[in-house]
Structure formats: C-alpha cells, structure tokens
Design an enzyme around this catalytic site. Structure first.
Site, mmCIF file in Angstrom:
data_model
loop_
_atom_site.group_PDB
_atom_site.id
_atom_site.type_symbol
_atom_site.label_atom_id
_atom_site.label_comp_id
_atom_site.label_asym_id
_atom_site.label_seq_id
_atom_site.Cartn_x
_atom_site.Cartn_y
_atom_site.Cartn_z
ATOM 1 C CG LEU A 1 -64.649 -55.507 -5.806
ATOM 2 C CD1 LEU A 1 -65.935 -54.919 -6.371
ATOM 3 C CD2 LEU A 1 -63.749 -56.003 -6.923
ATOM 4 C CG PHE B 1 -52.420 -53.967 3.487
ATOM 5 C CD1 PHE B 1 -52.416 -54.002 2.107
ATOM 6 C CD2 PHE B 1 -53.551 -53.494 4.129
ATOM 7 C CE1 PHE B 1 -53.514 -53.567 1.374
ATOM 8 C CE2 PHE B 1 -54.647 -53.054 3.412
ATOM 9 C CZ PHE B 1 -54.624 -53.102 2.026
ATOM 10 C CB CYS C 1 -64.234 -53.022 3.959
ATOM 11 S SG CYS C 1 -65.273 -53.156 2.517
ATOM 12 C CE LYS D 1 -69.582 -53.004 6.034
ATOM 13 N NZ LYS D 1 -69.871 -54.369 5.673
ATOM 14 C CE LYS E 1 -77.017 -45.269 -4.854
ATOM 15 N NZ LYS E 1 -76.743 -46.453 -4.038
ATOM 16 C CG ASN F 1 -61.911 -57.097 4.490
ATOM 17 O OD1 ASN F 1 -61.061 -57.165 3.611
ATOM 18 N ND2 ASN F 1 -63.112 -56.590 4.279
#
Ligand code: UDX
Length: 436
Positions: free
Chosen positions: A154, A250, A261, A264, A35, A209
């Site tokens: 983000l 939303f 995200c 989890k 990477k 979240n």
C-alpha cells in the site's frame, strides 16, 4: 470466517477497513486505548483519502468493530492478521518486538484452529519464528494453526485504492489449505494472486521496495549527471521509460525518497543480507545516493546565495514526504530545514495537511502558515519540497509580487523551464538547466 487485524497503524487500519468492506466481519485490535476509542466513533487516526467514509459505512453495517483487548481479538477470530509496526532498530535490522509480542499472545489465547497472517513487513525467516513463538507459548492444550505471509504494497495517500485494486496479491504458505482459504478472501478483488513459500513471500516485499528505491536513486544519479552535462533528466527519463522493460513509473528525479517504507526497508534488507553473509551492494548504493540527494539540493541553494544564508528568509512549500499524506517520517524536508537552520536562515513553511506534524519536530524554530501565499511574503526565495497538486496551479504573478526576489528552488521539477523563463523567475530544479 471472522477476522481480526492486530495493529491499527497504516497497514492494519486500511486492511481491516477494506476487508470489512468486502463483506467480512472484522475486529481491529490495538493496545492504544485512545486510538481505539476514536476509531469506534468513526474518526480515522491517520490521514488517508477515502478512509473515513469506509470506516463509518462499515461500522454502521456492524461489520467493523474495534477492541483494545488482544485476547478478545484472538479468541473471536479464525484469521488473525499481524499488522503491527516493525521500525528500524539501531543496528538497521527491523525491530520485531511488537510482532513477537503478538505471537506470544496468540500462543497464550489461541482457542481453536487459526490462520495467522503476517502483514507487517518482516525479514525473511520471520514466519518460522512466529510459528515457534506461538508453539512455545501454548498451554498444555495444543491447537492447530498455520502461518501465512501476505505482504502489503500500500502507498500512503492511495492506500484504499491500492488495497481494492492491487497489481498483485502475494500469499506465502508452506501448506496448501491455508493458502486456499486466504486466496478465497481476496478473490472479490479480481487481482493476480501469486502463491509461494513463506520465505519467498517475505522477500518479495523487501525486494520490491528496494527495487523501487533503487529506481529512484538511479534516476537521481542520472539527474546529477544531466546537470553537469547540460542534459534534461525529464527527457532522459521519458526516453528510458518508453522502453517497456524499464517502464515510465518511479523515474521522477528530485530530492529522493522518504516515508515509512523505503528508507527502513532498504536498510533492513542490507542488514538481512549481512546476516546471511551477503553484501547487497546495489541497495547500499541506492541508500547512499538518496541521503546525498537532499544535501545536494540544499547546497545548490547555498551556492546560489554564495553561502550567505544567515538572516535570509525562505518560504518552503510542502513538508510531508510526498503529497496526500501528513506523514513526515524520513521526509527530505526535515533534513533540508535542519540544514537551513544550521546556517541561521529563517524558515516559513506551508503544507496543506502536515503543519501539525511539522510542528512536532521543529516547534517554534520555524514559522507556520495556513496559506501558501502567506508563507512566502518577503522571502528571498520559494523552496518546493513536496509536489502537492495545489502548487501546480499557482498564481505566479502573485508569487512574484510577494517574494522579495523572483527565485524558486524546486526539488520536485514541478514547472516548465520555458514558462518560468517567460514569467521572469530564476528557477533552479533538479537535473535540468538552471533558468537564471
Ligand atoms: C511505498 C511503496 O510504494 C509501497 O508499495 C509500500 O507498501 C510502502 O512504500 P509509500 O512510501 O507510501 O509507498 O510512497 P511511494 O508513493 O511509493 O513514494 C515513496 C517515496 O519515493 C516518496 O518520498 C516519493 O516522493 C519518492 N518518489 C517516488 C520519487 O522521488 N520519485 C518517483 O519517481 C517516485
């Protein structure tokens, strides 16, 4: 101040690149040598609009460098961002191994005062644990350091603009001085900055979240009710969203959330609750509704074909968990394709960028196409899973001619019901009347 960002996944790479673009000297560190080699050449290791340009620009300005040595990154910097992954463990809790490993190394290589910033999504109390691990691993010569929590918000696909124009920046610190230094780092962004204690900052991320995931599951439940009651979820959502206390965002009903995200973090938050002896019932229900939503969509297709899907051919548009990303993590497409394959249906897929990722999962079990139209030739129906922009402007007469029957199942409510009717499609979406 020199900054190092440890971990060059989504969060780390975007954070490091954007901080260097604000004029800071940044070293991005990752243990994955391959990477790092790619990144040194300015080749992004993730698909993210705008990233390549910023990467190349800041490498050329000598403000952004890469290293596979944690020791180097730690020794050379005053501010260290921890941005390694915290995947879901078998128990549902966040797997903190990578974060603890970085903390151990910081303890080992620390060579002066440093601010350690937790950027990874970590359960409440992790900041204290990072502090303990660093202290435990420091050699005889003790150095001062502070731990700060600075969660990221983000979104994949718009991560660069989310970083550069955030709704808010959260800085959790138990001391005034490090909070002041980190506040200064973000001042060029002109965004509201909220400073809290570390635990509250850690929880802001999970609570945000989980709230957004709940909003989606909520509207999906309303959509399911709309279907049986004969109402239209889009109108209901518009009517709700105009109330400023609710907000219009939303509230798009569909086949539910996926990605790295929401799935989890909701599970991890429930786990954290359990750890403290508290049962988060609303978040638990949001998780369950989300799981069911993709299944219900498949069942609609199956019911339409009277449960006879064997040897039927379906053209699927979109496999990434949302548009503008090739990320397939927890994508509804994976479960839906699996359900099709279980019934021995044939699957053609097209996605603008996620074909390679889809291949990793389904190998030769399904057929891959590099063009949306080729993927639906002679198919019994078109199935839309991801609402990529290019699907908005399709040539419907071409779609109609290529399909063996003019049938569209739309998991993202992309098209107008009356227009579909006019065009002569059978059109089945989510939370709206079926056009038959
Ligand atoms: C999310 C958060 O938005 C971000 O703040 C956090 O840091 C990481 O998680 P991301 O997973 O990239 O970002 O995507 P997002 O745009 O938030 O969408 C998440 C999922 O919800 C997608 O699967 C999307 O399709 C779904 N969604 C979103 C809906 O089903 N309906 C909506 O109205 C909005």
């Amino acid at each position: 101040m020199k900054i190092s960002v440890i971990g060059t996944g989504y969060v780390g790479l975007v954070t490091g690149t954007c901080l260097s673009n604000l004029g800071n000297d940044v070293i991005c560190v990752d243990i994955d040598k391959e990477k790092i080699e790619k990144l040194k050449k300015g080749i992004p290791t993730i698909y993210e609009p705008g990233l390549k340009e910023l990467l190349v620009k800041n490498i050329n300005n000598n403000r952004l460098t890469f290293s596979d040595s944690l020791q180097y990154g730690i020794e050379k910097s005053d501010i260290i961002f921890i941005a390694v992954g915290t995947p879901e463990s078998e128990s549902g809790e966040a797997d903190m191994k990578a974060v603890w490993d970085v903390a151990k190394n910081i303890g080992k290589y620390i060579n002066g005062y440093k601010i350690i910033i937790n950027k990874s999504t970590v359960p409440v109390g992790s900041g204290d644990e990072v502090r303990k691990i660093i202290n435990k691993n420091m050699n005889a010569k003790k150095h001062k350091f502070d731990v700060v929590s600075n969660p990221e918000f983000l979104r994949e696909g718009s991560a660069i603009s989310d970083f550069l124009s955030p709704d808010r920046i959260v800085i959790g610190s138990d001391n005034h001085n490090p909070a002041k230094i980190i506040t200064r780092l973000y001042e060029p962004l002109n965004a509201p900055i909220i400073t809290t204690d570390i635990k509250s900052a850690e929880l802001i991320k999970y609570a945000s979240n989980a709230f957004l995931a709940t909003k989606i599951s909520f509207v999906n439940e309303i959509a399911n009710l709309c279907e049986v009651a004969g109402a239209n979820v889009e109108d209901v959502a518009t009517g709700m969203g105009l109330d400023k206390r609710i907000g219009e965002k939303f509230l798009n009903a569909g086949i539910g959330y996926g990605g790295s995200c929401f799935p989890k973090d909701t599970i991890a938050l429930v786990s954290t609750g359990k750890k403290f002896g508290y049962n988060l019932k609303i978040v638990q229900s949001a998780i369950e509704v989300n799981k069911i939503q993709r299944k219900l969509f498949f069942e609609k297709i199956s019911k339409f074909f009277k449960s006879r899907l064997e040897n039927k051919k379906f053209g699927i548009w979109g496999t990434s968990f949302k548009p503008n990303t090739d990320d397939m993590r927890e994508s509804p497409s994976v479960d839906i394709i699996k359900l099709f394959l279980k019934e021995n249906a044939q699957i053609n897929i097209y996605d603008p960028v996620a074909i390679a990722e889809t291949k990793k999962i389904f190998k030769n079990k399904i057929n891959y196409f590099s063009n949306a139209y080729d993927a639906i030739v002679d198919c019994d129906a078109l199935v839309i899973i991801t609402e990529w922009d290019e699907f908005k402007q399709v040539n419907f007469s071409k779609v109609k001619n290529l399909l063996s029957a003019p049938i569209i199942f739309d998991g993202r409510n992309m098209y107008d019901l009356n227009y579909m009717k006019e065009l002569g499609f059978k059109y089945i979406s989510v939370g709206r009347n079926q056009v038959l």
